[in-house]
Write a protein that holds these residues in place. Structure first.
Motif, short mmCIF file in Angstrom:
data_model
loop_
_atom_site.label_atom_id
_atom_site.label_comp_id
_atom_site.label_asym_id
_atom_site.label_seq_id
_atom_site.Cartn_x
_atom_site.Cartn_y
_atom_site.Cartn_z
N CYS A 196 -34.24 -16.88 80.94
CA CYS A 196 -34.26 -17.12 79.50
C CYS A 196 -32.90 -16.84 78.89
CB CYS A 196 -35.31 -16.20 78.89
SG CYS A 196 -35.33 -16.25 77.12
N SER B 219 -32.17 -15.64 76.08
CA SER B 219 -32.02 -14.47 75.24
C SER B 219 -31.26 -13.38 75.99
CB SER B 219 -33.37 -13.96 74.77
OG SER B 219 -34.21 -13.75 75.87
N ILE C 79 -27.76 -12.39 74.68
CA ILE C 79 -27.53 -11.41 73.62
C ILE C 79 -27.03 -10.12 74.26
CG2 ILE C 79 -28.56 -10.08 71.73
CD1 ILE C 79 -30.77 -12.17 71.55
N ASP D 181 -28.60 -22.96 70.43
CA ASP D 181 -29.18 -21.60 70.40
C ASP D 181 -28.55 -20.73 69.32
OD1 ASP D 181 -30.85 -22.36 72.45
OD2 ASP D 181 -29.65 -21.46 74.04
N ILE E 24 -36.97 -16.81 70.78
CA ILE E 24 -35.72 -16.04 70.72
C ILE E 24 -34.61 -16.72 71.51
CG2 ILE E 24 -36.51 -14.52 72.56
CD1 ILE E 24 -34.82 -12.74 69.99
N HIS E 25 -34.97 -17.49 72.56
CA HIS E 25 -33.90 -18.13 73.34
C HIS E 25 -33.15 -19.19 72.53
CE1 HIS E 25 -36.64 -21.48 75.29
NE2 HIS E 25 -36.53 -21.62 74.00
N SER F 195 -30.07 -16.86 70.35
CA SER F 195 -29.17 -15.85 70.93
C SER F 195 -27.83 -15.74 70.21
CB SER F 195 -28.88 -16.17 72.39
OG SER F 195 -30.04 -16.59 73.03
#
Ligand SMILES: NC(=[NH2+])NCCC[C@H](N)C(=O)O
Length: 246
Positions: free
Chosen positions: A25, A27, A30, A53, A65-66, A69
């Motif tokens: 993923c 995310s 981050i 994203d 959430i992906h 980021s």
């Protein structure tokens, strides 16, 4: 097997140390960008992806959430990010001028607005078509390194590559980079000598319809990582190699 190939290659060729982060993923980015910048300071980020994203939690059409980021780590977007209890550790650490996107072809209207507002450098698939990947990489490096040469964080989403090559991923989008364009990006980034960390994300074997689809996706991801570690299609040899004497 694949990891073995990658590790053998990197040991034999003794590249500089590069951190690799692999995840299902995006995310992950981050945390990896945040940690990388905490360790080495200001970064240049090259984001290779079909998607930007860069949704904020308030613009995201999916809530995934992906798809957000980049918004968490960009300084310029901080006033647009709501305070989230579990995310208080995140400090914005990347400036919009230090970010380049390559391969975009599925950008939400809100994301498009953000990219224009912040003046982010974008080479969408249209620019790849227009300029060719060699010019895109040249311009990427000129843009990022014209003033200060910062360490590079390469975030590589496997969905940047065309789904005919890498189908085993969560959000495939037709019309992507060829295998060769994808590998070329890694060769060029490696040759800057500034690559300091790589994310390889969205490789998802569960999304492959057949064993071949999974194999093709995973082996492409490994080839991209080998490119980051200095593997060249012209061939490589260890610097201490000597021809055997009869
Ligand atoms: N890393 C990815 N696969 N991102 C897909 C994002 C799709 C969409 N833009 C969203 O915000 O949800």
């Amino acid at each position: 097997k694949y990891l073995n190939e990658l590790i053998l290659f990197s040991f034999h060729n003794k590249p500089r140390s590069i951190e690799i982060f692999v995840s299902l993923c995006f995310s992950l980015a981050i945390g990896s960008i945040h940690g990388h910048s905490a360790a080495v300071g200001e970064l240049s980020v090259i984001w290779v992806d079909a998607h930007a994203d860069i949704n904020t939690p308030l613009t995201s059409p999916t809530g995934n959430i992906h798809g957000q980021s980049m918004s968490y780590v960009l300084r310029e977007l901080q006033s647009k990010i709501p305070v989230l209890p579990n995310f208080s550790w995140i400090r914005p650490c990347v400036s919009a001028k230090d970010l380049v996107y390559i391969g975009l072809r599925d950008v939400d209207p809100e994301e498009h607005y953000i990219l224009k507002l912040l003046g982010v450098k974008v080479f969408s698939m249209s620019e790849v078509d227009q300029l060719g990947i060699a010019r895109v990489m040249e311009e990427t490096c000129d843009y990022l390194f014209s003033k200060v040469k910062k360490p590079i964080h390469l975030s590589y989403d496997i969905d940047a590559i065309d789904p005919s090559v890498t189908p085993a991923t969560g959000t495939p989008v037709v019309g992507g980079l060829t295998y060769r364009e994808g590998v070329y990006i890694t060769e060029q980034v490696c040759q800057t000598g500034l690559l300091s960390a790589v994310d390889m994300v969205e490789v998802n074997p569960l999304r492959g319809q057949t064993e071949e689809e999974v194999q093709s996706t995973v082996s492409t991801a490994v080839d991209l990582l080998c490119g980051c570690f200095g593997r060249l299609r012209e061939g490589n040899h260890p610097s201490d190699y000597r021809l055997p004497e009869p």
